[in-house]
Design an enzyme around this catalytic site. Structure first.
Site, PDB file in Angstrom:
ATOM      1  N   THR A 131       2.435 -54.122 -48.510  1.00  0.00           N
ATOM      2  CA  THR A 131       1.795 -55.292 -49.113  1.00  0.00           C
ATOM      3  C   THR A 131       2.758 -56.067 -50.015  1.00  0.00           C
ATOM      4  OG1 THR A 131       0.103 -55.897 -50.729  1.00  0.00           O
ATOM      5  CG2 THR A 131       0.953 -53.684 -50.904  1.00  0.00           C
ATOM      6  N   ASP A 132       2.479 -57.337 -50.203  1.00  0.00           N
ATOM      7  CA  ASP A 132       3.287 -58.130 -51.147  1.00  0.00           C
ATOM      8  C   ASP A 132       2.990 -57.754 -52.598  1.00  0.00           C
ATOM      9  OD1 ASP A 132       0.742 -59.252 -51.362  1.00  0.00           O
ATOM     10  OD2 ASP A 132       1.392 -61.322 -51.047  1.00  0.00           O
ATOM     11  N   GLU A 133       1.894 -56.996 -52.814  1.00  0.00           N
ATOM     12  CA  GLU A 133       1.521 -56.658 -54.198  1.00  0.00           C
ATOM     13  C   GLU A 133       2.543 -55.761 -54.878  1.00  0.00           C
ATOM     14  OE1 GLU A 133      -2.493 -55.632 -55.056  1.00  0.00           O
ATOM     15  OE2 GLU A 133      -3.305 -57.062 -53.630  1.00  0.00           O
ATOM     16  N   TYR A 157      -3.302 -49.229 -56.927  1.00  0.00           N
ATOM     17  CA  TYR A 157      -3.125 -49.481 -55.489  1.00  0.00           C
ATOM     18  C   TYR A 157      -1.688 -49.881 -55.180  1.00  0.00           C
ATOM     19  CZ  TYR A 157      -2.907 -52.290 -51.223  1.00  0.00           C
ATOM     20  OH  TYR A 157      -2.512 -52.829 -50.022  1.00  0.00           O
ATOM     21  N   LYS A 161       1.359 -47.912 -53.185  1.00  0.00           N
ATOM     22  CA  LYS A 161       2.008 -48.519 -52.006  1.00  0.00           C
ATOM     23  C   LYS A 161       3.511 -48.646 -52.266  1.00  0.00           C
ATOM     24  CE  LYS A 161       0.464 -50.044 -48.611  1.00  0.00           C
ATOM     25  NZ  LYS A 161       0.137 -49.453 -47.283  1.00  0.00           N
TER      26      LYS A 161
HETATM   27  P1  NAD Z   1      -8.863 -51.093 -44.559  1.00  0.00           P
HETATM   28  O1  NAD Z   1      -9.285 -50.572 -45.892  1.00  0.00           O
HETATM   29  O2  NAD Z   1      -9.709 -52.073 -43.861  1.00  0.00           O
HETATM   30  O3  NAD Z   1      -8.650 -49.871 -43.549  1.00  0.00           O
HETATM   31  C1  NAD Z   1      -7.958 -48.704 -43.913  1.00  0.00           C
HETATM   32  C2  NAD Z   1      -8.177 -47.681 -42.814  1.00  0.00           C
HETATM   33  O4  NAD Z   1      -7.451 -46.482 -43.174  1.00  0.00           O
HETATM   34  C3  NAD Z   1      -9.632 -47.280 -42.626  1.00  0.00           C
HETATM   35  O5  NAD Z   1      -9.962 -47.265 -41.257  1.00  0.00           O
HETATM   36  C4  NAD Z   1      -9.708 -45.888 -43.235  1.00  0.00           C
HETATM   37  O6  NAD Z   1     -10.701 -45.068 -42.633  1.00  0.00           O
HETATM   38  C5  NAD Z   1      -8.305 -45.366 -42.959  1.00  0.00           C
HETATM   39  N1  NAD Z   1      -7.904 -44.304 -43.897  1.00  0.00           N
HETATM   40  C6  NAD Z   1      -8.014 -44.334 -45.248  1.00  0.00           C
HETATM   41  N2  NAD Z   1      -7.563 -43.160 -45.769  1.00  0.00           N
HETATM   42  C7  NAD Z   1      -7.150 -42.407 -44.714  1.00  0.00           C
HETATM   43  C8  NAD Z   1      -6.581 -41.110 -44.615  1.00  0.00           C
HETATM   44  N3  NAD Z   1      -6.350 -40.350 -45.697  1.00  0.00           N
HETATM   45  N4  NAD Z   1      -6.264 -40.642 -43.381  1.00  0.00           N
HETATM   46  C9  NAD Z   1      -6.496 -41.404 -42.274  1.00  0.00           C
HETATM   47  N5  NAD Z   1      -7.061 -42.617 -42.309  1.00  0.00           N
HETATM   48  C10 NAD Z   1      -7.375 -43.127 -43.525  1.00  0.00           C
HETATM   49  O7  NAD Z   1      -7.380 -51.629 -44.777  1.00  0.00           O
HETATM   50  P2  NAD Z   1      -6.652 -52.954 -44.261  1.00  0.00           P
HETATM   51  O8  NAD Z   1      -7.014 -54.059 -45.156  1.00  0.00           O
HETATM   52  O9  NAD Z   1      -6.846 -53.062 -42.798  1.00  0.00           O
HETATM   53  O10 NAD Z   1      -5.130 -52.566 -44.574  1.00  0.00           O
HETATM   54  C11 NAD Z   1      -4.358 -51.816 -43.641  1.00  0.00           C
HETATM   55  C12 NAD Z   1      -2.951 -51.660 -44.185  1.00  0.00           C
HETATM   56  O11 NAD Z   1      -2.366 -52.938 -44.396  1.00  0.00           O
HETATM   57  C13 NAD Z   1      -2.884 -50.945 -45.534  1.00  0.00           C
HETATM   58  O12 NAD Z   1      -1.762 -50.097 -45.525  1.00  0.00           O
HETATM   59  C14 NAD Z   1      -2.717 -52.058 -46.545  1.00  0.00           C
HETATM   60  O13 NAD Z   1      -2.013 -51.614 -47.693  1.00  0.00           O
HETATM   61  C15 NAD Z   1      -1.904 -53.047 -45.744  1.00  0.00           C
HETATM   62  N6  NAD Z   1      -2.086 -54.474 -46.130  1.00  0.00           N
HETATM   63  C16 NAD Z   1      -3.334 -55.014 -46.222  1.00  0.00           C
HETATM   64  C17 NAD Z   1      -3.479 -56.367 -46.519  1.00  0.00           C
HETATM   65  C18 NAD Z   1      -4.834 -57.023 -46.609  1.00  0.00           C
HETATM   66  O14 NAD Z   1      -4.914 -58.195 -46.983  1.00  0.00           O
HETATM   67  N7  NAD Z   1      -5.918 -56.366 -46.257  1.00  0.00           N
HETATM   68  C19 NAD Z   1      -2.337 -57.149 -46.752  1.00  0.00           C
HETATM   69  C20 NAD Z   1      -1.070 -56.550 -46.686  1.00  0.00           C
HETATM   70  C21 NAD Z   1      -0.956 -55.198 -46.349  1.00  0.00           C
HETATM   71  O1  DAU Z   2      -1.814 -59.295 -51.110  1.00  0.00           O
HETATM   72  C1  DAU Z   2      -2.171 -58.317 -50.187  1.00  0.00           C
HETATM   73  C2  DAU Z   2      -3.357 -57.537 -50.698  1.00  0.00           C
HETATM   74  O2  DAU Z   2      -4.502 -58.392 -50.588  1.00  0.00           O
HETATM   75  C3  DAU Z   2      -3.593 -56.238 -49.941  1.00  0.00           C
HETATM   76  O3  DAU Z   2      -2.488 -55.388 -50.127  1.00  0.00           O
HETATM   77  C4  DAU Z   2      -4.869 -55.547 -50.441  1.00  0.00           C
HETATM   78  O4  DAU Z   2      -5.122 -54.379 -49.685  1.00  0.00           O
HETATM   79  C5  DAU Z   2      -6.022 -56.519 -50.271  1.00  0.00           C
HETATM   80  O5  DAU Z   2      -7.199 -55.940 -50.784  1.00  0.00           O
HETATM   81  C6  DAU Z   2      -5.729 -57.840 -50.989  1.00  0.00           C
HETATM   82  O6  DAU Z   2      -5.722 -57.627 -52.433  1.00  0.00           O
HETATM   83  P1  DAU Z   2      -6.417 -58.661 -53.432  1.00  0.00           P
HETATM   84  O7  DAU Z   2      -6.753 -57.974 -54.679  1.00  0.00           O
HETATM   85  O8  DAU Z   2      -5.612 -59.911 -53.524  1.00  0.00           O
HETATM   86  O9  DAU Z   2      -7.750 -59.013 -52.560  1.00  0.00           O
HETATM   87  P2  DAU Z   2      -9.288 -59.209 -52.995  1.00  0.00           P
HETATM   88  O10 DAU Z   2      -9.992 -59.725 -51.793  1.00  0.00           O
HETATM   89  O11 DAU Z   2      -9.833 -58.011 -53.672  1.00  0.00           O
HETATM   90  O12 DAU Z   2      -9.194 -60.374 -54.062  1.00  0.00           O
HETATM   91  C7  DAU Z   2      -8.643 -61.635 -53.754  1.00  0.00           C
HETATM   92  C8  DAU Z   2      -8.658 -62.468 -55.026  1.00  0.00           C
HETATM   93  O13 DAU Z   2     -10.014 -62.772 -55.346  1.00  0.00           O
HETATM   94  C9  DAU Z   2      -8.098 -61.759 -56.229  1.00  0.00           C
HETATM   95  O14 DAU Z   2      -7.417 -62.683 -57.056  1.00  0.00           O
HETATM   96  C10 DAU Z   2      -9.322 -61.227 -56.957  1.00  0.00           C
HETATM   97  C11 DAU Z   2     -10.373 -62.265 -56.631  1.00  0.00           C
HETATM   98  N1  DAU Z   2     -11.771 -61.764 -56.529  1.00  0.00           N
HETATM   99  C12 DAU Z   2     -12.016 -60.710 -55.722  1.00  0.00           C
HETATM  100  C13 DAU Z   2     -13.292 -60.217 -55.578  1.00  0.00           C
HETATM  101  C14 DAU Z   2     -13.575 -59.015 -54.703  1.00  0.00           C
HETATM  102  C15 DAU Z   2     -12.794 -62.431 -57.199  1.00  0.00           C
HETATM  103  O15 DAU Z   2     -12.564 -63.424 -57.923  1.00  0.00           O
HETATM  104  N2  DAU Z   2     -14.069 -61.957 -57.030  1.00  0.00           N
HETATM  105  C16 DAU Z   2     -14.364 -60.872 -56.266  1.00  0.00           C
HETATM  106  O16 DAU Z   2     -15.554 -60.477 -56.197  1.00  0.00           O
END
Ligand code: NAD
Ligand code: DAU
Length: 353
Positions: A131-133, A157, A161
């Site tokens: 992630t970019d975080e 988180y 990561k």
């Molecule tokens: P998600 O939460 O939707 O899915 C995560 C999956 O991992 C689920 O299916 C869960 O059952 C599985 N999982 C969790 N713990 C596990 C374990 N111990 N063993 C096996 N499986 C397990 O996540 P996502 O949003 O699809 O993110 C996927 C990946 O991409 C993550 O590594 C996340 O850090 C990265 N990522 C996400 C975003 C985003 O915006 N969602 C952005 C950048 C990177």
């Molecule tokens: O940048 C990549 C990341 O983006 C991934 O690595 C994470 O797994 C993914 O969850 C996401 O993280 P964020 O914290 O940015 O996503 P989230 O959807 O939780 O929140 C997006 C923005 O919105 C953030 O600034 C917090 C805000 N927010 C979120 C929620 C859930 C609100 O204002 N209200 C809300 O109820």
């Protein structure tokens, strides 16, 4: 025939990655390893679950014995590692789960991959999705994150990561394991668990519930359509260079309040009602502790080296995404109630793996 292990394939991004690999590579056997936590939902893969090259294995990446046995049995040529605990707010409430899965789980996986292939890694690759975080928080005037930006994670988180990224890279230098890491910005699209901002807002509008905005809603995220992320991962997996890190982004920075008002107006329009109806539900709430102000990602390395750019413009992507959630009420209701999990618990409770 190559054997590829994709972890976290029942989740949001993982399910799109599995579909992309299955559709583009008939010569691969794709193994989806997922623990099926609250975020894992095999409904996300209904359309490809009967493909003869797709296999599901229920299990925990942090279970050392199980993972080493799995590698001994299947000898995976490649790993695309997405499994993780992913929600920042949950990491504030329950950091231990994040350390176990994101840090320990990643260690167990890469160590098993190393033990499996020992000194002969020809044609093998461990791809770690991150992630970019990990780069921390930008001010409004700072330049975008590049691959050499120093890590500065601010939440449990992103810290877990960040640690996993370092561990994976250490195996490249210490043990010559071919690894690639990519760091991506915020994804949106179908099948995202409705705790994340965009599906939460769509669902709350649908149910006439308040729309919580943390702080003043001025935090900025860079949004990328999930299909474009899957495409980038598939491109990097095949054409990237081992030992390298690639940033992936959408070139689409937006303030949270602007995203939310846009969604409000689009939903009103799609439901044929007065524009402004949904906006009335917007409620400013207490800010997230340690809330990163801005993420912005420079993906020119990926663009110049591998020719990848995002294909979906945000207006089209968000409109299609809203349509998907409005048309998939059953999916949404099952996910929110947790009902989808009961079915899988029965189906996979006796599986050896
Ligand atoms: P998600 O939460 O939707 O899915 C995560 C999956 O991992 C689920 O299916 C869960 O059952 C599985 N999982 C969790 N713990 C596990 C374990 N111990 N063993 C096996 N499986 C397990 O996540 P996502 O949003 O699809 O993110 C996927 C990946 O991409 C993550 O590594 C996340 O850090 C990265 N990522 C996400 C975003 C985003 O915006 N969602 C952005 C950048 C990177
Ligand atoms: O940048 C990549 C990341 O983006 C991934 O690595 C994470 O797994 C993914 O969850 C996401 O993280 P964020 O914290 O940015 O996503 P989230 O959807 O939780 O929140 C997006 C923005 O919105 C953030 O600034 C917090 C805000 N927010 C979120 C929620 C859930 C609100 O204002 N209200 C809300 O109820």
């Amino acid at each position: 025939m190559k054997r590829i292990l994709i972890t976290g394939g029942a989740g949001f991004i993982g399910s799109h990655v599995i579909r992309t690999f299955i559709n583009r590579h008939a010569d691969y056997e794709i193994y989806n390893l997922d623990k099926l936590t609250y975020a894992g939902n095999l409904e996300n893969l209904r359309d490809i679950e009967n493909n003869p090259n797709y296999f599901f294995i229920k299990g925990d990446i942090a279970d050392d014995k199980f993972i080493n046995q799995l590698f001994a049995d299947y000898k995976f040529d490649g790993v695309v590692h997405l499994a993780a605990e992913t929600h920042v707010d949950r990491s504030i409430l329950s950091p231990m789960d994040f350390v176990k899965t994101n840090l320990l789980g990643t260690f167990v996986l890469i160590n098993a991959f190393k033990n499996c292939w020992k000194d002969n890694f020809d044609g093998k690759l461990f791809y770690h999705v991150s992630t970019d975080e990990v780069y921390g928080s930008l001010s409004m005037h700072d330049k975008k994150f590049v691959e050499t930006t120093a890590y500065d994670p601010r939440s449990p988180y992103s810290a877990a990561k960040a640690g996993s990224d370092h561990l994976v890279r250490s195996y490249f230098y210490t043990f010559k394991v071919p690894v690639i890491v990519s760091n991506c910005s915020n994804n949106y699209g179908p099948n995202q668990f409705p705790e994340k901002l965009i599906p939460l807002i769509i669902n709350n509008i649908r149910n006439n519930k308040s729309l919580p905005i943390y702080g003043k809603g001025e935090n900025v995220r860079d949004w990328l359509y999930v299909g474009d992320h899957a495409d980038a991962i598939e491109t990097i997996f095949h054409n990237g260079t081992a030992g390298q890190t690639y940033n992936i982004g959408g070139d689409n920075e937006m303030r949270n309040i602007d995203i939310v008002t846009l969604i409000c107006d689009l939903v009103d329009q799609k439901l044929n009602r007065e524009i402004g109806t949904a906006r009335k539900l917007i409620t400013y709430v207490k800010d997230r502790p340690g809330h990163d102000l801005r993420y912005a990602i420079d993906f020119s390395k990926l663009k110049n080296a591998l020719g990848w750019t995002p294909k979906t413009n945000f207006k089209d992507g968000i409109s299609q995404t809203i349509d998907w959630y409005l048309n998939n009420e059953v999916w949404m209701n099952n996910v929110i109630s947790g009902d989808y999990q009961k079915y899988y618990e029965l189906q996979y409770s006796n599986q050896n793996y």
